[in-house]
Scaffold this active site. Structure first.
Site, short mmCIF file in Angstrom:
data_model
loop_
_atom_site.label_atom_id
_atom_site.label_comp_id
_atom_site.label_asym_id
_atom_site.label_seq_id
_atom_site.Cartn_x
_atom_site.Cartn_y
_atom_site.Cartn_z
CB SER A 287 -78.51 8.97 -8.80
OG SER A 287 -79.50 8.06 -8.41
CB SER B 286 -78.02 5.06 -8.08
OG SER B 286 -77.72 5.96 -9.13
CE LYS C 82 -74.62 5.50 -11.10
NZ LYS C 82 -75.72 6.49 -10.98
#
Lengths: 485, 489
Positions: B183, B159, B78
């Protein structure tokens, strides 16, 4: 000796509280491993943490915690075994994280006391409100380029102790005494070098005035970052007068932050109350509450040195020194230690006198610290021994001391090199006495007629005749004997 | 080569050691998949050359008998994890061209275990969002499409939307996510994969761009429960560089798989079944309860009475911390700078240009709740409620060993939906936020499909440091659900 400001409407007193920012002596910064040393090239002592890089996290430096506890103990203050780091949020170019990690409502050290030693020999206890740990910011340099500012982050993240007094101070003199005493205690403890010129100790002063006899506090102004004891005293004096003048001309004081201009000798507005920051303090979620146990505190307490107040009391009681002499000797730890070597087994008052007057005069003149003294404590002690056993006279001692300062040689060596031995041969002194008496029959008559003070004059003459080597007491005895016969 | 992308991490691990194929071949297959599926916009930065280099090094270690736990496994990282020498953006314009000179602890551990980073995954800007639409680098598309009806592109959740889409679509074998209020779990549910948020303090936050420090936790996103267990073990462990990192020993999570749930007490919180709960979500939840019961678990009704305060509490605490954490993006030292007439003007211009609308909204909320005069009413009160929410769980875990809930209130929705109503968007996290506030571990397991054929997830929560029980429950659900994972695309 209260400090009163005279005004048209009456007498005013000044109320002062001080915030001292003391840089903690430690190898590394408060939350990073970067060096906390002073004097490196720009941005040489900066870690990713200090530079506020993304994802960087603070980790407490235990050494700084120890130093804060140590300082708290030295100020006879409450030690909080649980304290909390909080973020103080504001934007500035030399504050990389956009917040300063500080402590807010739960500081590491609570209330304590600092005792002022005033010029007239009296003392007064001043309350300490709190001591907390916080990060220093970096330095902005605005004068190197026409439109740009330069940033040096070497100081960013260095550990500071903010030590806040209660509003107990009442005169510029007390302010000076407070700062000197604070510096002395910090240096004894080894927690801050107390150097205001280099910025390792800085001071903000909160000043207000009120009519003598009033008990409520009036609006205060904070004077920021004054960098010498003298300037703080001047700034407070100026600010107090300004408040009185404003009140007496019917005006009102606005709470604000002010700067002291030492060139003009005045304070001026830096930030009005409307422009004051809302720091949005909240507990730093990157750090756990700071917790330690009694054993940690006790282990630090065990290593505390004897502090100035205790040492002063001991010097007065054990050595019979005056408060003034004791104050001078305890102001620096090394001074007291030097004195005690000199005084050991000797006349302590005489020792204090030699250290405080003769030695300090020389050191001041040469700009030396006591550690750099050309005359060691052992050697000065030896000089006192030579006086005590009548090897040298007081006058010779002064001569010997000067030679010791110049050459750095031992007292005993110099005594023989300079031929300074006092005459102990009574017959030689007797001969000199006879000579002086024979040459001054007029004075002999005066003495015999009852003018006793002539004796002193005779002693002086005999000393002169013997180049000061005669023992004055022996001279005096012999003279009395001869004059009586 | 396509079929190489169909393996799970566990399968590929074993086959690499048996030298059925090389790490380089495995990496090449995934790089090809990434190329074919560029349209998902799952990556902000791809690092194919670096990946090939690392894959070759993996092959050498395998040959030398020195394979790490994730040797040769292609992963996505990420883009919130700082990676040495590789641009790290947090999907924000304000971190333009920021290339760290350091590697986050978690990505370093994954590197040290031999894994091969294929690139940096897209996400909501600064991890603020539930649909990956706030990224400066554009939205991510969910590999799943609804059956019949429109062919609309769906959100992958957020997210960690780049991570969820890439794992689901077989572009990577696994990916790191971060979970502040859901997330990892919500995007896992939206894309039919497994997402694990471990106990707060399990994974070091060092080197992870901070959103809300007291909530942020890294975790794995994979296609199977076993893969998540393998990956999590590598990712966690004490880190002296993070003061909130735990000293707790790291168990071998994979070792508990297969133990089943017999004798475990599974709590079903009544507060997670509000009026108007989506019927399909409700039905799947009941199915999950049945599976666990069938596997020998005891079902216990529990109450988490402060649940309704969790979302408002979260939307005070998280923005408050974010408003302070994001202060460092000021144009002075790195990233974007817009020149101004003065320092303040430069700040204003830089931050106005560098932050997107959602980030600005949260900075404003956070600044407000911490302001003088509002602190007690908002931030302080939120902290008190947070403590009550944590106590709810402590009390509940006296009666049960794990809690089963839906992961999200709906399946994935179309890109463009809910976009002008931030509060509707925030409601996506209603089931995930309480565990984040309490710091307890939570996982989402793909458990079924809606009538439209879209994935739904079930959430498993356990008490702090008991990820082992969580994995046992997750695996039982996985086995019972027989979820139709997407094939290699």
């Amino acid at each position: 000796m209260s400090y009163i400001l005279k005004g048209e409407t009456g007498d005013w007193e000044v109320v002062i509280g001080l915030e001292v920012h003391a840089q903690v002596i430690s190898k590394a910064k408060l939350f990073s491993g970067a060096s906390a040393d002073f004097g490196a090239g720009p941005n040489e002592h900066v870690s990713f943490i200090d530079a506020g890089m993304p994802g960087m996290l603070p980790v407490i430096n235990e050494r700084c915690v120890e130093q804060a506890v140590r300082t708290g103990l030295g100020l006879k203050a409450q030690i909080n075994k649980r304290s909390v780091f909080a973020r103080k949020n504001y934007f500035y170019a030399d504050l990389p994280q956009g917040y300063q990690i500080s402590q807010y409502d739960q500081p590491i050290v609570g209330e304590g006391t600092l005792v002022l030693d005033l010029a007239d020999g009296s003392t007064r206890a001043i309350g300490i409100e709190r001591l907390h740990l916080e990060q220093d910011a970096g330095k902005s340099i605005h004068d190197m380029h026409g439109t740009k500012s330069f940033i040096d982050l070497n100081r960013a993240g260095v550990a500071l102790m903010e030590i806040v007094s209660k509003p107990d101070l009442r005169s510029p003199e007390e302010v000076g005494a407070y700062l000197k005493k604070m510096r002395s205690i910090l240096r004894y403890l080894g927690t801050c070098d107390g150097n205001m010129e280099e910025g390792s100790m800085r001071c903000d002063a909160n000043v207000s005035v009120r009519p003598v006899g009033a008990t409520e506090l009036r609006t205060r102004c904070e004077i920021k970052n004054v960098n010498s004891v003298r300037f703080v005293m001047q700034a407070v004096e100026y600010e107090a007068r300004r408040h009185v003048d404003v009140y007496e001309s019917g005006g009102k004081i606005d709470q604000e932050t002010r700067l002291y201009d030492s060139n003009k000798g005045e304070t001026r507005t830096m930030r009005s109350k409307e422009m004051a920051h809302d720091y949005r303090y909240f507990p730093d979620p990157d750090l756990q509450p700071l917790e330690f146990d009694d054993a940690f505190v006790e282990s630090i307490r065990k290593t505390l040195p004897e502090l100035p107040d205790d040492k002063k009391a001991r010097f007065i009681s054990a050595y019979g020194l005056s408060a003034y002499d004791a104050d001078v000797l305890v102001s620096e730890r090394e001074n007291g230690e030097f004195f005690e070597v000199v005084a050991k087994g000797r006349d302590a008052k005489q020792a204090a006198n030699w250290v405080n007057t003769n030695l300090f005069a020389v050191l001041n003149k040469k700009g030396l610290s006591i550690a750099e003294s050309p005359v060691s404590a052992a050697n000065l002690g030896r000089l006192l021994d030579l006086i005590a056993d009548n090897t040298i006279s007081g006058r010779q001692a002064k001569e010997l001391f000067e030679a010791m300062v110049e050459t750095g040689k031992d007292a005993d060596v110099l005594v023989s090199e300079l031929g300074l031995k006092q005459m102990t041969d009574t017959s030689a002194i007797e001969a000199a006495v006879d000579q002086v008496l024979a040459a001054n029959t007029e004075k002999v008559e005066q003495f015999r007629a009852g003018k006793e003070q002539v004796l002193g004059w005779f002693v002086g003459q005999v000393m002169k005749a013997t180049q000061g080597k005669a023992n004055p007491a022996t001279c005096s005895d012999l003279l009395r004997k001869k004059l009586a016969s | 080569m396509t079929e190489l992308t169909s393996f799970t991490i566990a399968q590929a691990r074993d086959r690499l050691l048996r030298k059925e194929f090389s790490a380089l071949e495995l990496t090449e297959a995934h790089l090809a998949s990434m190329e074919r599926n560029k349209d998902f916009n799952a990556f902000i930065t791809t690092t194919p050359e670096l990946a090939r280099e690392r894959a070759k090094a993996s092959d050498e270690r395998i040959a030398a008998g020195k394979a790490g736990a994730l040797e040769g496994i292609p992963l996505g990282i990420k883009d919130l994890f700082c990676t040495e020498g590789v641009m790290t953006t947090a999907a924000s314009h304000i971190l333009d061209a920021f290339t760290p000179r350091y590697e986050s602890t978690v990505s370093q551990k994954l590197r040290d275990a031999g894994s091969v980073m294929l690139g940096k995954m897209n996400l909501d800007e600064f991890a603020m969002g539930s649909s990956n639409i706030t990224s400066y680098y554009g939205p991510v598309k969910n590999p799943w499409k609804a059956k019949g009806g429109s062919n609309a592109d769906l959100v992958p959740g957020g997210s960690s939307g780049g991570s969820s889409a890439a794992v689901s679509g077989h572009l990577v074998m696994g990916a790191t996510g971060t979970d502040t209020g859901g997330s990892i779990r919500q995007p896992a549910a939206f894309t039919g994969i497994v997402g694990v948020k471990p106990t707060y303090g399990r994974c070091s936050r060092w080197g992870v761009v901070a959103f809300a420090s007291s909530l942020d936790q890294a975790g794995p996103m994979t296609r199977t429960v076993r893969d998540a267990a393998i990956m999590l073990k590598v990712m966690c462990g004490h880190d002296a560089k993070d003061s909130t990192s735990s000293q707790m020993a790291v168990p071998d999570f994979e070792a508990v798989l297969g133990q089943g749930v017999k004798g475990l007490r599974i709590g079903i919180p009544k507060e997670y079944r509000p009026d108007g709960l989506n019927a399909e979500v409700d039905a799947l939840w009941n199915k999950g309860i049945g599976w666990l019961q069938d596997a020998g678990a005891t079902i216990v009704d529990i109450s988490l009475p402060h649940t309704k305060y969790a979302l408002p509490t979260y939307y005070i605490v998280a923005p408050a911390e974010a408003s302070s954490n994001l202060a460092r993006y000021d144009g002075v030292r790195f990233g974007l700078r817009q020149d101004g007439k003065s320092l303040d003007d430069m700040y204003a211009k830089t931050r106005a240009a560098g932050f997107g609308a959602e980030v600005k909204r949260r900075i404003l909320i956070g600044t407000y709740v911490l302001s003088a005069g509002y602190y007690d009413a908002y931030y302080l009160k939120a902290q008190k409620v947070r403590a009550l929410i944590a106590k709810d769980f402590t009390d509940a875990f006296k009666k049960c060993d794990a809690i089963l809930t839906p992961t999200a209130p709906t399946a994935a929705f179309a890109i463009g939906e809910k976009m002008d109503d931030p509060v509707a968007m925030y409601l996506n996290d209603v089931f995930t936020v309480p565990a984040s506030l309490a710091g307890i571990p939570g996982a989402s397991v793909p458990a079924g499909l809606t009538a439209e054929g879209l994935p739904l997830g079930l959430q498993v929560l356990t008490k702090s440091w008991d990820e082992e029980t969580m994995f046992r429950v997750c695996q039982t659900l996985e086995e019972s659900a027989q979820f139709p994972t997407l094939g290699a695309l």
